[in-house]
Design an enzyme around this catalytic site. Sequence first.
Site, PDB file in Angstrom:
ATOM      1  N   GLY A  44       0.787  -1.237   0.000  1.00  0.00           N
ATOM      2  CA  GLY A  44       0.000   0.000   0.000  1.00  0.00           C
ATOM      3  C   GLY A  44       0.814   1.279   0.000  1.00  0.00           C
ATOM      4  N   CYS A  74      -6.290  -9.018  -2.650  1.00  0.00           N
ATOM      5  CA  CYS A  74      -5.602  -7.812  -2.199  1.00  0.00           C
ATOM      6  C   CYS A  74      -6.207  -6.634  -2.955  1.00  0.00           C
ATOM      7  CB  CYS A  74      -4.111  -7.962  -2.518  1.00  0.00           C
ATOM      8  SG  CYS A  74      -3.133  -6.496  -2.142  1.00  0.00           S
ATOM      9  N   CYS A 184      -9.293  -3.297   2.641  1.00  0.00           N
ATOM     10  CA  CYS A 184      -7.987  -3.954   2.582  1.00  0.00           C
ATOM     11  C   CYS A 184      -8.183  -5.293   3.269  1.00  0.00           C
ATOM     12  CB  CYS A 184      -6.940  -3.118   3.320  1.00  0.00           C
ATOM     13  SG  CYS A 184      -5.395  -4.005   3.680  1.00  0.00           S
ATOM     14  N   HIS A 186      -6.384  -7.146   4.975  1.00  0.00           N
ATOM     15  CA  HIS A 186      -5.822  -7.310   6.321  1.00  0.00           C
ATOM     16  C   HIS A 186      -6.802  -6.821   7.411  1.00  0.00           C
ATOM     17  CE1 HIS A 186      -2.013  -7.774   4.161  1.00  0.00           C
ATOM     18  NE2 HIS A 186      -1.414  -8.115   5.292  1.00  0.00           N
TER      19      HIS A 186
HETATM   20  N1  DGL Z   1      -4.032  -6.673   1.850  1.00  0.00           N
HETATM   21  C1  DGL Z   1      -3.816  -5.620   0.921  1.00  0.00           C
HETATM   22  C2  DGL Z   1      -5.137  -5.009   0.454  1.00  0.00           C
HETATM   23  O1  DGL Z   1      -6.159  -5.657   0.455  1.00  0.00           O
HETATM   24  C3  DGL Z   1      -2.884  -4.510   1.263  1.00  0.00           C
HETATM   25  C4  DGL Z   1      -1.833  -4.667   2.243  1.00  0.00           C
HETATM   26  C5  DGL Z   1      -0.539  -3.938   1.926  1.00  0.00           C
HETATM   27  O2  DGL Z   1      -0.470  -2.709   1.996  1.00  0.00           O
HETATM   28  O3  DGL Z   1       0.371  -4.675   1.609  1.00  0.00           O
HETATM   29  O4  DGL Z   1      -5.176  -3.865   0.053  1.00  0.00           O
END
Ligand code: DGL
Length: 255
Positions: A44, A74, A184, A186
């Site tokens: 990101g 992602c 996101c 995460h």
């Molecule tokens: N998991 C990623 C998303 O859905 C982003 C995480 C990152 O910044 O690496 O945007």
Amino acid sequence: MDKQDYIAVFDSGVGGVSVLRELRRLMPRENYYYFGDSANAPYGLKTTQQVRDLTQAAAKKLFSKGAKCLVVACNTATAAAIESLRSTYPDRIIVGIEPALKLAADRHPHGTIGIMATDVTLREKKLSQLLERYSQDCTVIRLPSPGIVELVESGKADSGEAMELIQKELGPYAPILDALVLGCTHYPFMKNAIRSVVGDQVELLDGGEGTAKETQRRLKEANLLNDQQLGTLVVENSSGAQQKIDLTYNLLNQE
Ligand code: DGL
């Protein structure tokens, strides 16, 4: 291509497990190959071109392992690279997660919707297109959320540090929000902290279930759904660290 080939699931790290979870719930007979690129996380904060190159490299690797389909779990990689992936692999099934803005706007017409996402996702044109299409009658507040990905990557999603960060980032907006889009993959792992800051009246939405349904729809259409046996899972992480593999399984088994 064969029905028993892998569904490849890709993220910058362990966040895509929130999508893998939904995929396995919906399609338990499938064989999955989860690849987390934690060596290069967070995506990101990178340039769009860097994210595109990393995503292309991951797709090449996963298709060369015989994947029948690629799920880009992602939001950042989808925003930066989905068009370029589709033009490199025009005949492949590629599904990319997107922030659940349509769902939020459908459920809260004229509402105030917060969207938490990475810098790349918030600045890419895919988000403006989504906003233009679905959220014209809503007030949308963009909430960059620095530090969250790093906390989840280090297994600290339920820590005091996580609570403090969420309080600082979301606390001021909590009273005015109707819905909060977790843009996101995460972020669903921070749901406990987020819920405790925004309270029960704010609906939390993410694109995991929608992505799983879309993947199922595309595989069915191509007659590639696996109807054989109970599915398997292979996990790979670019960091090479056993701790990331363990974290992947821990997150997968969390409710
Ligand atoms: N998991 C990623 C998303 O859905 C982003 C995480 C990152 O910044 O690496 O945007």
